[in-house]
Design a protein around this motif. Structure first.
Motif, PDB file in Angstrom:
ATOM      1  N   GLY A  30       0.900  -1.182  -0.107  1.00 52.20           N
ATOM      2  CA  GLY A  30       0.071   0.057  -0.015  1.00 52.20           C
ATOM      3  C   GLY A  30       0.731   1.235   0.204  1.00 52.20           C
ATOM      4  N   LYS A  31       2.018   1.148   0.576  1.00 49.14           N
ATOM      5  CA  LYS A  31       2.811   2.368   0.928  1.00 49.14           C
ATOM      6  C   LYS A  31       3.417   2.698  -0.558  1.00 49.14           C
ATOM      7  CE  LYS A  31       4.302   1.822   5.705  1.00 49.14           C
ATOM      8  NZ  LYS A  31       5.117   1.689   6.568  1.00 49.14           N
ATOM      9  N   ILE A  32       3.896   1.534  -1.108  1.00 53.64           N
ATOM     10  CA  ILE A  32       4.628   1.633  -2.577  1.00 53.64           C
ATOM     11  C   ILE A  32       3.394   2.311  -3.510  1.00 53.64           C
ATOM     12  CG2 ILE A  32       5.272   0.242  -4.444  1.00 53.64           C
ATOM     13  CD1 ILE A  32       6.507  -1.861  -2.609  1.00 53.64           C
ATOM     14  N   CYS A  33       2.298   2.145  -3.441  1.00 53.16           N
ATOM     15  CA  CYS A  33       1.037   2.317  -4.495  1.00 53.16           C
ATOM     16  C   CYS A  33       1.047   3.889  -4.286  1.00 53.16           C
ATOM     17  CB  CYS A  33      -0.233   1.704  -3.984  1.00 53.16           C
ATOM     18  SG  CYS A  33      -0.218   0.064  -4.876  1.00 53.16           S
ATOM     19  N   GLY A  37       2.079   7.477  -6.751  1.00 48.16           N
ATOM     20  CA  GLY A  37       1.266   8.552  -6.988  1.00 48.16           C
ATOM     21  C   GLY A  37      -0.313   8.084  -7.024  1.00 48.16           C
ATOM     22  N   ALA A  38      -0.571   6.726  -6.202  1.00 48.80           N
ATOM     23  CA  ALA A  38      -2.133   6.507  -6.185  1.00 48.80           C
ATOM     24  C   ALA A  38      -3.001   7.516  -5.492  1.00 48.80           C
ATOM     25  CB  ALA A  38      -2.296   5.135  -5.613  1.00 48.80           C
ATOM     26  N   ASP A  39      -3.904   7.769  -5.912  1.00 49.19           N
ATOM     27  CA  ASP A  39      -4.963   8.921  -5.100  1.00 49.19           C
ATOM     28  C   ASP A  39      -5.600   8.336  -4.000  1.00 49.19           C
ATOM     29  OD1 ASP A  39      -4.517  11.052  -6.932  1.00 49.19           O
ATOM     30  OD2 ASP A  39      -5.202   9.468  -8.478  1.00 49.19           O
ATOM     31  N   GLY A  40      -5.672   6.824  -3.872  1.00 49.98           N
ATOM     32  CA  GLY A  40      -6.329   6.160  -2.753  1.00 49.98           C
ATOM     33  C   GLY A  40      -6.093   4.605  -2.670  1.00 49.98           C
ATOM     34  N   LEU A  41      -6.601   3.896  -1.741  1.00 53.06           N
ATOM     35  CA  LEU A  41      -6.629   2.593  -1.676  1.00 53.06           C
ATOM     36  C   LEU A  41      -7.968   2.187  -1.499  1.00 53.06           C
ATOM     37  CD1 LEU A  41      -3.352   2.355   0.535  1.00 53.06           C
ATOM     38  CD2 LEU A  41      -3.361   2.176  -1.862  1.00 53.06           C
ATOM     39  N   THR A  42      -8.043   0.739  -1.798  1.00 49.19           N
ATOM     40  CA  THR A  42      -9.307   0.253  -1.725  1.00 49.19           C
ATOM     41  C   THR A  42      -8.939  -1.154  -1.219  1.00 49.19           C
ATOM     42  OG1 THR A  42     -10.613   1.439  -3.618  1.00 49.19           O
ATOM     43  CG2 THR A  42     -11.227  -0.781  -3.138  1.00 49.19           C
ATOM     44  N   VAL A  43     -10.015  -1.595  -0.595  1.00 50.09           N
ATOM     45  CA  VAL A  43     -10.181  -3.155   0.106  1.00 50.09           C
ATOM     46  C   VAL A  43     -11.369  -3.520   0.238  1.00 50.09           C
ATOM     47  CG1 VAL A  43      -7.967  -2.918   1.603  1.00 50.09           C
ATOM     48  CG2 VAL A  43     -10.357  -2.112   2.530  1.00 50.09           C
ATOM     49  N   HIS A  44     -11.586  -4.941   0.036  1.00 47.90           N
ATOM     50  CA  HIS A  44     -12.882  -5.470   0.126  1.00 47.90           C
ATOM     51  C   HIS A  44     -12.875  -6.571   0.910  1.00 47.90           C
ATOM     52  CE1 HIS A  44     -16.743  -6.704  -2.534  1.00 47.90           C
ATOM     53  NE2 HIS A  44     -16.737  -7.265  -1.666  1.00 47.90           N
ATOM     54  N   ASP A 233       0.026  -6.413 -14.049  1.00 46.73           N
ATOM     55  CA  ASP A 233       0.943  -5.693 -14.839  1.00 46.73           C
ATOM     56  C   ASP A 233       2.118  -5.427 -13.980  1.00 46.73           C
ATOM     57  OD1 ASP A 233      -0.538  -5.377 -17.196  1.00 46.73           O
ATOM     58  OD2 ASP A 233      -1.686  -3.810 -16.243  1.00 46.73           O
ATOM     59  N   ALA A 234       1.688  -5.471 -12.593  1.00 48.77           N
ATOM     60  CA  ALA A 234       3.045  -5.375 -11.498  1.00 48.77           C
ATOM     61  C   ALA A 234       3.982  -6.462 -11.768  1.00 48.77           C
ATOM     62  CB  ALA A 234       2.399  -4.953 -10.237  1.00 48.77           C
ATOM     63  N   LEU A 235       3.557  -7.690 -12.082  1.00 45.84           N
ATOM     64  CA  LEU A 235       4.387  -8.646 -12.379  1.00 45.84           C
ATOM     65  C   LEU A 235       5.349  -8.602 -13.372  1.00 45.84           C
ATOM     66  CD1 LEU A 235       1.856 -11.838 -11.917  1.00 45.84           C
ATOM     67  CD2 LEU A 235       3.381 -10.899 -10.336  1.00 45.84           C
ATOM     68  N   ASN A 236       4.843  -7.731 -14.369  1.00 44.90           N
ATOM     69  CA  ASN A 236       5.820  -7.524 -15.821  1.00 44.90           C
ATOM     70  C   ASN A 236       6.775  -6.231 -15.392  1.00 44.90           C
ATOM     71  OD1 ASN A 236       4.878  -9.795 -17.091  1.00 44.90           O
ATOM     72  ND2 ASN A 236       2.999  -8.792 -17.620  1.00 44.90           N
ATOM     73  N   MET A 237       5.950  -5.059 -14.992  1.00 47.42           N
ATOM     74  CA  MET A 237       6.726  -3.970 -14.873  1.00 47.42           C
ATOM     75  C   MET A 237       7.121  -3.356 -13.360  1.00 47.42           C
ATOM     76  SD  MET A 237       3.714  -1.329 -15.935  1.00 47.42           S
ATOM     77  CE  MET A 237       3.251  -2.186 -17.332  1.00 47.42           C
ATOM     78  N   GLY A 238       6.682  -4.039 -12.507  1.00 52.22           N
ATOM     79  CA  GLY A 238       6.868  -3.651 -11.184  1.00 52.22           C
ATOM     80  C   GLY A 238       5.559  -2.747 -10.756  1.00 52.22           C
ATOM     81  N   GLN A 241       5.791   1.093 -11.330  1.00 55.17           N
ATOM     82  CA  GLN A 241       5.620   1.353 -12.796  1.00 55.17           C
ATOM     83  C   GLN A 241       4.191   1.319 -13.130  1.00 55.17           C
ATOM     84  OE1 GLN A 241       7.686   3.053 -14.630  1.00 55.17           O
ATOM     85  NE2 GLN A 241       6.323   3.467 -16.236  1.00 55.17           N
ATOM     86  N   ALA A 242       3.654   0.120 -12.660  1.00 58.33           N
ATOM     87  CA  ALA A 242       2.184  -0.326 -13.119  1.00 58.33           C
ATOM     88  C   ALA A 242       1.321   0.828 -12.546  1.00 58.33           C
ATOM     89  CB  ALA A 242       1.814  -1.702 -12.433  1.00 58.33           C
ATOM     90  N   VAL A 243       1.587   1.589 -11.351  1.00 60.11           N
ATOM     91  CA  VAL A 243       0.641   2.382 -10.799  1.00 60.11           C
ATOM     92  C   VAL A 243       0.840   3.410 -11.552  1.00 60.11           C
ATOM     93  CG1 VAL A 243       0.245   3.999  -8.753  1.00 60.11           C
ATOM     94  CG2 VAL A 243       0.624   1.459  -8.409  1.00 60.11           C
ATOM     95  N   ARG A 244       1.955   4.090 -11.642  1.00 61.95           N
ATOM     96  CA  ARG A 244       2.279   5.134 -12.687  1.00 61.95           C
ATOM     97  C   ARG A 244       1.501   5.013 -14.098  1.00 61.95           C
ATOM     98  NH1 ARG A 244       7.880   4.387 -10.476  1.00 61.95           N
ATOM     99  NH2 ARG A 244       8.135   5.754  -8.917  1.00 61.95           N
TER     100      ARG A 244
END
Length: 252
Positions: A30-33, A37-44, A233-238, A241-244
């Motif tokens: 979550g900190k990495i996101c 630059g993530a604007d928020g975090l979601t959990v379900h 996507d994070a598996l491929n680009m980290g 970078q995926a968040v960006r």
């Protein structure tokens, strides 16, 4: 108008739960996101705790509280009863006070959310829940199909937002251009109706780097919540970078 990106951390939790311990850490990711630059975090959180656990909700609520301008969104079935260490959605919301609570009509045996509310049947059940959430000062979003009649019923309930279920659009994207155009027209009309009713509009489910740009050509999408595709996507680009990459689309 740019669209806020809320990163859904469920799949990080699912991977963590496949072994003992706290690896990968939901909180650390979550900190990495947020740093990316993530604007928020979601959990379900679900009663079976297949991915997000109550402890994750408490930790992430504290994390978000330390960042100005970042929002915490808790999704879930408002009718799910307490089970084991799962205290129920409303208690989790009361104890953590997220910026937004997204109510979703999913049952315990569903693999994932796959339809919006039918408010012709569930309005009376939702009314006291919505009143309680408003007492807590939490913005409410209802998970909805792009059905104008249902959206008008959502507005009558006094919620601030809806989240459009985008699964059908994502499933058919690129399979048939005419069908994709028809889907986008349907969602555009739904957003127009919601806006006329004074509702803000979120969207989510199976949005990815390929289908997101066309969807966000629809004006007035306040927020997208993305987890599964972003994690893949994070598996491929980290992860950063995926968040960006997703945030770049949301800002265009």
């Amino acid at each position: 108008m740019s669209t806020a990106l809320s990163v859904n951390l469920n799949k990080i939790a699912l991977l963590r739960n496949s072994r003992e311990g706290d690896f990968p850490s939901v909180l650390a990711h979550g900190k990495i996101c947020l740093e990316a630059g993530a604007d928020g975090l979601t959990v379900h959180p679900r009663p079976d705790q297949r991915h997000i656990r109550p402890s994750d909700v408490y930790q992430l609520a504290h994390l978000v509280s330390q960042h100005d301008g970042i929002e915490f969104n808790i999704e879930g079935n408002p009718f799910a009863v307490a089970q084991g260490s799962y205290p129920g959605l409303l208690q989790l919301v009361e104890e953590t006070r997220p910026h937004q609570c997204t109510l979703v009509p999913d049952s315990n045996d569903q693999l994932t959310s796959d339809h919006g509310f039918d408010l012709t049947n569930s309005t009376k059940e939702l009314e006291p829940i919505i009143a309680k959430l408003h007492q807590l000062g939490v913005r409410i979003s209802l998970f909805m199909d792009p059905d104008p009649e249902q959206i008008r019923l959502a507005s009558a309930l006094g919620v601030e937002r809806i989240e459009l279920y985008t699964g059908p659009y994502a499933e058919r994207f690129n399979l048939n251009s005419k069908q994709t155009d028809a889907d986008l027209k349907r969602y555009r009309s739904a957003v127009e109706v919601a806006t006329q009713c004074g509702l803000e509009v979120n969207a989510g489910h199976d949005l990815n780097l390929d289908n997101l740009p066309a969807f966000l050509a629809i004006p007035n999408i306040a927020e997208v919540s993305i987890g599964h595709a972003l994690t893949v996507d994070a598996l491929n680009m980290g992860l950063s970078q995926a968040v960006r990459a997703y945030r770049t689309i949301c800002q265009q």
